[in-house]
Design a protein around this motif. Structure first.
Motif, mmCIF file in Angstrom:
data_model
loop_
_atom_site.group_PDB
_atom_site.id
_atom_site.type_symbol
_atom_site.label_atom_id
_atom_site.label_comp_id
_atom_site.label_asym_id
_atom_site.label_seq_id
_atom_site.Cartn_x
_atom_site.Cartn_y
_atom_site.Cartn_z
ATOM 1 N N MET A 34 0.661 -1.326 0.083
ATOM 2 C CA MET A 34 -0.136 0.002 -0.037
ATOM 3 C C MET A 34 1.004 1.169 -0.032
ATOM 4 S SD MET A 34 -1.326 -2.563 1.253
ATOM 5 C CE MET A 34 -0.836 -2.792 3.084
ATOM 6 N N SER A 35 0.645 2.193 -1.002
ATOM 7 C CA SER A 35 1.570 3.227 -0.912
ATOM 8 C C SER A 35 0.718 4.621 -1.297
ATOM 9 C CB SER A 35 2.527 3.035 -2.359
ATOM 10 O OG SER A 35 1.845 2.805 -3.347
ATOM 11 N N TRP A 36 1.484 5.523 -1.024
ATOM 12 C CA TRP A 36 1.106 6.866 -1.521
ATOM 13 C C TRP A 36 1.949 7.493 -2.398
ATOM 14 C CZ3 TRP A 36 -3.237 9.314 0.301
ATOM 15 C CH2 TRP A 36 -3.843 8.673 1.609
ATOM 16 N N TYR A 37 1.389 8.381 -3.228
ATOM 17 C CA TYR A 37 2.270 9.000 -4.444
ATOM 18 C C TYR A 37 1.607 10.426 -4.294
ATOM 19 C CZ TYR A 37 4.048 4.794 -6.374
ATOM 20 O OH TYR A 37 4.622 3.481 -6.865
ATOM 21 N N ARG A 38 2.391 11.317 -5.144
ATOM 22 C CA ARG A 38 1.843 12.587 -5.139
ATOM 23 C C ARG A 38 2.248 13.176 -6.596
ATOM 24 N NH1 ARG A 38 5.660 15.781 -0.695
ATOM 25 N NH2 ARG A 38 7.717 15.633 -2.105
ATOM 26 N N GLN A 39 1.401 14.247 -7.229
ATOM 27 C CA GLN A 39 1.757 14.764 -8.122
ATOM 28 C C GLN A 39 1.399 16.287 -8.238
ATOM 29 O OE1 GLN A 39 -0.395 13.282 -11.709
ATOM 30 N NE2 GLN A 39 1.244 14.062 -13.030
ATOM 31 N N ALA A 40 2.233 17.030 -8.450
ATOM 32 C CA ALA A 40 2.155 18.481 -8.532
ATOM 33 C C ALA A 40 1.813 18.921 -9.916
ATOM 34 C CB ALA A 40 3.726 19.264 -7.988
ATOM 35 N N PRO A 41 1.267 20.024 -10.138
ATOM 36 C CA PRO A 41 1.003 20.621 -11.380
ATOM 37 C C PRO A 41 2.050 20.730 -12.301
ATOM 38 C CG PRO A 41 -0.196 22.016 -9.691
ATOM 39 C CD PRO A 41 0.707 20.947 -8.946
ATOM 40 N N GLY A 42 2.008 20.100 -13.598
ATOM 41 C CA GLY A 42 2.981 20.346 -14.332
ATOM 42 C C GLY A 42 4.345 19.172 -14.040
ATOM 43 N N GLU A 43 3.860 18.416 -13.199
ATOM 44 C CA GLU A 43 5.264 17.545 -12.852
ATOM 45 C C GLU A 43 4.806 15.969 -12.919
ATOM 46 O OE1 GLU A 43 7.809 20.430 -11.868
ATOM 47 O OE2 GLU A 43 8.264 18.298 -11.646
ATOM 48 N N GLU A 44 5.690 15.165 -12.810
ATOM 49 C CA GLU A 44 5.432 13.608 -12.895
ATOM 50 C C GLU A 44 5.002 13.174 -11.639
ATOM 51 O OE1 GLU A 44 6.407 12.907 -16.983
ATOM 52 O OE2 GLU A 44 6.173 11.468 -15.534
ATOM 53 N N ARG A 45 4.213 12.261 -11.582
ATOM 54 C CA ARG A 45 3.826 11.755 -10.378
ATOM 55 C C ARG A 45 4.893 11.096 -9.610
ATOM 56 N NH1 ARG A 45 -1.411 7.854 -10.805
ATOM 57 N NH2 ARG A 45 0.085 6.685 -12.029
ATOM 58 N N GLU A 46 4.987 11.161 -8.309
ATOM 59 C CA GLU A 46 6.225 10.687 -7.643
ATOM 60 C C GLU A 46 5.606 9.941 -6.401
ATOM 61 O OE1 GLU A 46 8.987 13.482 -5.876
ATOM 62 O OE2 GLU A 46 7.229 14.520 -4.668
ATOM 63 N N PHE A 47 6.554 8.855 -6.268
ATOM 64 C CA PHE A 47 6.393 7.915 -4.876
ATOM 65 C C PHE A 47 6.627 8.690 -3.723
ATOM 66 C CE2 PHE A 47 6.760 4.194 -2.158
ATOM 67 C CZ PHE A 47 7.628 4.436 -1.392
ATOM 68 N N VAL A 48 5.920 8.674 -2.748
ATOM 69 C CA VAL A 48 6.039 9.284 -1.591
ATOM 70 C C VAL A 48 6.434 8.148 -0.255
ATOM 71 C CG1 VAL A 48 4.694 10.696 0.536
ATOM 72 C CG2 VAL A 48 4.362 11.027 -2.111
ATOM 73 N N SER A 49 5.502 7.117 -0.407
ATOM 74 C CA SER A 49 5.883 6.091 0.746
ATOM 75 C C SER A 49 5.163 5.011 0.471
ATOM 76 C CB SER A 49 5.431 6.818 2.311
ATOM 77 O OG SER A 49 5.808 5.992 3.157
ATOM 78 N N ASN A 50 5.631 3.750 1.231
ATOM 79 C CA ASN A 50 4.714 2.614 1.186
ATOM 80 C C ASN A 50 4.863 1.770 2.318
ATOM 81 O OD1 ASN A 50 7.192 1.344 0.369
ATOM 82 N ND2 ASN A 50 6.363 -0.358 -0.657
ATOM 83 N N ILE A 51 3.899 0.877 2.498
ATOM 84 C CA ILE A 51 3.863 0.023 3.726
ATOM 85 C C ILE A 51 3.568 -1.369 3.111
ATOM 86 C CG2 ILE A 51 1.684 0.676 4.550
ATOM 87 C CD1 ILE A 51 2.670 -0.025 7.538
ATOM 88 N N VAL A 52 4.187 -2.489 3.338
ATOM 89 C CA VAL A 52 3.955 -3.652 2.884
ATOM 90 C C VAL A 52 3.563 -4.782 3.952
ATOM 91 C CG1 VAL A 52 5.776 -3.637 0.873
ATOM 92 C CG2 VAL A 52 6.338 -4.605 3.400
ATOM 93 N N SER A 53 2.974 -5.971 3.502
ATOM 94 C CA SER A 53 2.208 -6.636 4.593
ATOM 95 C C SER A 53 3.050 -7.159 5.765
ATOM 96 C CB SER A 53 1.741 -8.017 3.684
ATOM 97 O OG SER A 53 2.870 -8.404 3.189
#
Length: 121
Positions: A34-53
């Protein structure tokens, strides 16, 4: 099928805090990343954080020490606690769950619709 709904976004001043939530519904027993991503205007989506089982977590360098990911299995929810926020944290934040599709050996990625976070200086 897994459906994800994010909440908790909003506007804060630099140095402030927010906690995002990502609640899942449907067959989640096969979900393991399970993860979080973010995308700022005009930018590529980027990985923020994840947690696995297993509970192991990982963070982007830009958020280490400021963001904390956690989960509540009973509530089928993951969280992203954000502190000491910066204007560069401004983005649309989305969660993604990677799951084994029920009754198959296939893997699928499920995404939420996103929640906007705005940090003003």
């Amino acid at each position: 099928q897994v459906r994800l709904v994010e909440s908790g976004g909003g506007s804060v001043q630099a140095g402030g805090s927010l906690r995002l939530s990502c609640e899942a519904s449907g067959y989640t027993s096969g979900c393991y990343d399970m993860s979080w991503y973010r995308q700022a205007p005009g930018e590529e989506r980027e990985f923020v954080s994840n947690i696995v089982s297993s509970g192991q977590t990982r963070y982007a360098d830009s958020v280490k020490g400021r963001f904390t990911i956690s989960r509540d299995n009973a509530k089928k929810t993951i969280y992203l606690q954000m502190i000491s926020m910066k204007p560069e944290d401004t983005a649309m934040y989305s969660c993604k769950w990677r799951c084994t599709v029920q009754f198959t050996s296939l893997t699928a990625d499920y995404w939420g619709q996103g929640t906007q976070v705005t940090v003003s200086s």
